[in-house]
Structures are given as structure tokens and as C-alpha cells.
Design a protein around this motif. Sequence first.
Motif, PDB file in Angstrom:
ATOM      1  N   LEU A   1      26.519  98.946  81.201  1.00 38.69           N
ATOM      2  CA  LEU A   1      27.917 100.394  80.714  1.00 38.69           C
ATOM      3  C   LEU A   1      26.985 100.783  79.358  1.00 38.69           C
ATOM      4  O   LEU A   1      27.146 100.166  78.607  1.00 38.69           O
ATOM      5  N   LEU A   2      26.190 102.302  79.338  1.00 36.57           N
ATOM      6  CA  LEU A   2      25.280 102.559  78.363  1.00 36.57           C
ATOM      7  C   LEU A   2      26.366 104.155  77.709  1.00 36.57           C
ATOM      8  O   LEU A   2      26.539 104.501  78.624  1.00 36.57           O
ATOM      9  N   ALA A   3      26.334 103.822  76.902  1.00 39.20           N
ATOM     10  CA  ALA A   3      26.649 105.033  75.774  1.00 39.20           C
ATOM     11  C   ALA A   3      25.876 105.171  74.889  1.00 39.20           C
ATOM     12  O   ALA A   3      26.363 105.936  74.388  1.00 39.20           O
ATOM     13  N   ASP A   4      25.137 104.458  74.449  1.00 40.39           N
ATOM     14  CA  ASP A   4      23.675 105.029  73.686  1.00 40.39           C
ATOM     15  C   ASP A   4      23.028 106.060  73.797  1.00 40.39           C
ATOM     16  O   ASP A   4      22.912 105.701  75.155  1.00 40.39           O
ATOM     17  N   PRO A   5      22.862 106.927  73.514  1.00 42.68           N
ATOM     18  CA  PRO A   5      22.170 108.298  74.204  1.00 42.68           C
ATOM     19  C   PRO A   5      20.856 108.005  74.756  1.00 42.68           C
ATOM     20  O   PRO A   5      20.106 108.387  75.420  1.00 42.68           O
ATOM     21  N   LEU A   6      20.437 106.405  73.278  1.00 44.29           N
ATOM     22  CA  LEU A   6      18.892 105.870  73.872  1.00 44.29           C
ATOM     23  C   LEU A   6      18.543 105.435  74.777  1.00 44.29           C
ATOM     24  O   LEU A   6      17.720 105.186  76.044  1.00 44.29           O
ATOM     25  N   ASN A   7      19.664 105.154  75.140  1.00 44.11           N
ATOM     26  CA  ASN A   7      19.562 104.026  76.260  1.00 44.11           C
ATOM     27  C   ASN A   7      20.142 105.281  78.033  1.00 44.11           C
ATOM     28  O   ASN A   7      19.634 104.180  77.973  1.00 44.11           O
TER      29      ASN A   7
ATOM     30  N   ASP B   1      26.830  98.868  75.448  1.00 45.60           N
ATOM     31  CA  ASP B   1      25.854  98.646  74.454  1.00 45.60           C
ATOM     32  C   ASP B   1      27.080  99.486  72.968  1.00 45.60           C
ATOM     33  O   ASP B   1      26.758  98.821  72.042  1.00 45.60           O
ATOM     34  N   ARG B   2      28.176  99.763  73.385  1.00 40.60           N
ATOM     35  CA  ARG B   2      28.602 100.974  72.755  1.00 40.60           C
ATOM     36  C   ARG B   2      30.739 101.349  72.966  1.00 40.60           C
ATOM     37  O   ARG B   2      30.025 101.958  74.057  1.00 40.60           O
ATOM     38  N   VAL B   3      31.033 100.937  72.342  1.00 36.98           N
ATOM     39  CA  VAL B   3      32.450 101.131  72.582  1.00 36.98           C
ATOM     40  C   VAL B   3      33.978 100.391  72.044  1.00 36.98           C
ATOM     41  O   VAL B   3      32.894  99.594  70.995  1.00 36.98           O
ATOM     42  N   ASP B   4      34.392 101.351  71.365  1.00 39.40           N
ATOM     43  CA  ASP B   4      35.458 101.317  70.557  1.00 39.40           C
ATOM     44  C   ASP B   4      36.285 100.256  70.698  1.00 39.40           C
ATOM     45  O   ASP B   4      36.387  99.785  71.675  1.00 39.40           O
ATOM     46  N   PRO B   5      36.303  99.387  69.366  1.00 38.03           N
ATOM     47  CA  PRO B   5      37.805  98.697  69.906  1.00 38.03           C
ATOM     48  C   PRO B   5      38.831  98.451  70.471  1.00 38.03           C
ATOM     49  O   PRO B   5      38.700  97.730  71.653  1.00 38.03           O
ATOM     50  N   TRP B   6      39.673  99.900  70.878  1.00 39.07           N
ATOM     51  CA  TRP B   6      40.432 100.071  71.472  1.00 39.07           C
ATOM     52  C   TRP B   6      40.148 100.095  73.086  1.00 39.07           C
ATOM     53  O   TRP B   6      41.135  99.627  73.687  1.00 39.07           O
ATOM     54  N   GLY B   7      38.722 100.952  73.187  1.00 43.16           N
ATOM     55  CA  GLY B   7      38.428 100.788  74.525  1.00 43.16           C
ATOM     56  C   GLY B   7      38.153  99.647  75.122  1.00 43.16           C
ATOM     57  O   GLY B   7      39.028  99.171  76.247  1.00 43.16           O
TER      58      GLY B   7
ATOM     59  N   SER C   1      30.630 111.002  74.084  1.00 42.92           N
ATOM     60  CA  SER C   1      31.052 111.117  75.403  1.00 42.92           C
ATOM     61  C   SER C   1      30.006 111.794  76.461  1.00 42.92           C
ATOM     62  O   SER C   1      30.598 112.795  77.842  1.00 42.92           O
ATOM     63  N   ARG C   2      29.154 110.611  76.785  1.00 37.48           N
ATOM     64  CA  ARG C   2      28.693 111.229  77.906  1.00 37.48           C
ATOM     65  C   ARG C   2      28.632 109.117  78.051  1.00 37.48           C
ATOM     66  O   ARG C   2      27.893 108.385  77.187  1.00 37.48           O
ATOM     67  N   TYR C   3      28.251 108.619  79.868  1.00 39.68           N
ATOM     68  CA  TYR C   3      27.545 107.632  79.706  1.00 39.68           C
ATOM     69  C   TYR C   3      27.454 107.245  81.112  1.00 39.68           C
ATOM     70  O   TYR C   3      27.674 108.245  82.068  1.00 39.68           O
ATOM     71  N   VAL C   4      26.838 106.437  80.954  1.00 40.34           N
ATOM     72  CA  VAL C   4      26.317 105.721  82.705  1.00 40.34           C
ATOM     73  C   VAL C   4      26.683 104.321  83.133  1.00 40.34           C
ATOM     74  O   VAL C   4      26.483 103.261  81.957  1.00 40.34           O
TER      75      VAL C   4
END
Length: 427
Positions: A66-72, A166-172, A91-94
Motif C-alpha cells: 500500500l503506497l501513499a508516498d506520491p513518488l512511490n 510506506d506512509r501511514v499515520d500511527p492511528w491508521g 490523500s491518494r494511495y495505491v
Amino acid sequence: MVSVESMSSAENRADAQLTHVDGYQLASVDKLLIDEYERVDRKSLRAYRLDRLRQQLKKHDYAGMLLADPLNIRYATDTTNLGLWVMHSPSRYVFVATDGPVILFDFTSSKHNSAHVETIDEIRPATPWIYFLAGPRVDEKAEAWATEIADVVRSYGGGNLRLAVDRVDPWGAEKLKSKGIQLFDAQPLTEQARVIKGPEEIHQHALSMRVCDLGIARMKQVLQPGITENQLWSVFHQTNIAHGGEWAESRLLTSGPRTNPWFQDTSNRAIEPGDLVAFDTDMVGPGGALSDISRTFLCPGKPASGDQRDLLGFAADQIAYNVSLLKAGMSFREFAELCWPVPERYVHNRYMMMLHGVGLVDEYPSIAYAVDFDAWGYDGVLEENMVVSVESYIGEKGGKEGVKLEEQVLITSNGAVPFSKSSLLNF
């Protein structure tokens, strides 16, 4: 260097229009470069990148990533949306399944931007849960987001609940784990996937560097006493944007006493006769390919001093020597130990690293100086079709000026081949 006389006729005509920077004018373009970019085989590029990611997923036995970093996201899908905004407002992910679909979660209002990409199997509405978009409903939206992601992993993981993120806030992250999903770091996978470039990526880097070289030539042409650092820098970025480029990772252009120490942003300082003008392009060009080189000019109106020529000579020697060492199969530590020995008076202000990878931005690896290796270095092996930038900064602690040089090269079976045609020796 790339002189105006050595450019194509189209570039000559374009440069002839750049006679001043005081008034507004449109940046001229080299249509040949734009046309060649349109011929990049993007389907081949996308297939290569997706295969590289899935090789990493299989190697680590993950259900997917699950990728949220726009470059990834860009590497995985060749898509971008809202540019720099999503870099600070995720705010977008793949989701990329190891054996299954690629599902892009995007803004409903702009999903049409990615509908043409053949490697994306499905586009779903994203569920953003950043405070700006969710306000006091962050927890509710994060729960909905986690529920959908967990369902996707279960649907396409074949019983494997190991998910690389790659990027997710701790509560998520906690919400995903509460649903039985095991989380692992995706960044090592994406960096390792991105490190070896495919043929179309190399082609894209070469095109981006031609735009970069054109921007550098235009800057040198308009450099004159009285122009400010920001004015000069704008000429470079006009050139990049006019040819389909995107942004700069930094604002590193300085002159005169501001060239020492390095890492100062460009300013409104008026450049004076005989000043050194040093810059690092950090240019994200057409197609998102980074062109990362550094050059140092001398402002006309006063001849170079002996000290200035010494600074430039040492920096050019460091770059040339270290580039000549590069070859596939060499270890990072071996490279560090064999590199050009920095004279003692310049050691304090040495650049932070000797070499780093280049792709969409600065990427793995980063090779430390031998003296710094035990503190933060790590080992690895240089491989064929890596793209790297070799760094140099020469300037004494407390010195009047300094010289910044950097060369971007492709590592081949026969050594390193520079992408840029712009000379290291500019005065």
C-alpha cells in the motif's frame, strides 16, 4: 561547456530571444525535445516498473503493498495528481497485489486523469482522513479507510495478511493491525526496485538532462553584474517548465560570499563582477526524471583569481577522479576507500556524501566518505544501469567562497557515462 554556438539551430533561435530578465517574457522551447519526449514508450516503462515492484513483493512474501508516498505512487502507476500538494497532504494511495490487481484510490473528481493507464486495473474513490479533509471525523474516516484496505488484502492476498506500507499515520496503522493485517516497511522494497533503470527510464533521464543543459546554457548567457540570484534561477526554471518539467527539489543557487558554506537558498542578492555563482539543479524534469548536477560560474566583469581557479580545479579533479572509479561490481566501501583524497583544509566543509542514487528524486544508495563510514555508512554493490550523482564541494571553513560541482552518470559494464554535456570547467 554547451555553448550557444554548439546547440541545435532550434536552441540557437530560442536562446537569441533571452536577451534580458527584467521584463516578463515567455520561455522559448526546443520542439525537438518535446517531440522526442512524446516518443518515450510509456507502456514499456510502466510494465518494467510494476514487474520490479512485484519481484520485491515475492522476495519478501508479502500479499501486496500500500503506497501513499506520491513518488512511490508515480513509480507504481506512472500517475500524478495535484503535484506537490499531495506530498504534504497524503490523500491518494495505491494497492499493488503480489498476485492480483493494481487498485488506485484517487479523488473521484480527477480519476479521469489515470483512466488511460493500462497497468491500473481499478480506480476507486479515496477515503482521505487527514484533518484538512476530514475535520473532526478523522477517526470515522480512518476506520472506513482501514476496513476497505483490510478487505482488499483479504480478497487478493490468498490468505497472506502481510502488507508492506510506506506512509501511514500511527492511528491508521493501529486500525489496520486491529483487523489482523501485519504491517511491514515498503520503503526498502520500493528503493531496491527503483535502483536499476530500464531502457525507457534511461531514455527519459537523457531527455531530462538535455533540458537541464539548455537551462544551464541560458543561465550562463544572461549572467551579468546586477542580476539577482533569484532572477538567474528563474531562467533555469522557466526552461524546465516550458519543456514539460515539474519542479526543483531545492533552491540552491548562491553567489560570492554566500557560496561558503554550502546549503544556502537563493536570495535577492545582486551578483557582483567576479563573483562565483554556484548552483545545484535538483531538477525534476519531463516525465518526473531527476536531473541532478552542479556547476559553478564566474560573473563577468573581473577575471578569476588564483584562489577561485584553485577551488574549481580541486572540485573538478575530485569529480573526474571519482567518476573514473565507478564500475559495476564495486562495493560502496571499496569506492569510498579508493576515492580522491580531499585536502585537509577542505575536509571540514566536504559535501555530506560522495555519491547518491538518482531516479524520480534522490534515491538509494547514499555512499559516505571513508572517514564517515563507521558513523553512518552502509555497504552494497554498484550495479549496471544504476543512475548516480557524484558530489563535490570545495571550500575552506571560514573561506571567502566555495565551488560546488556534481555529475550525474549511468553505470555501465564499461564504467560510468555522464548524462550532461555541460562542462565542469566554466571559467
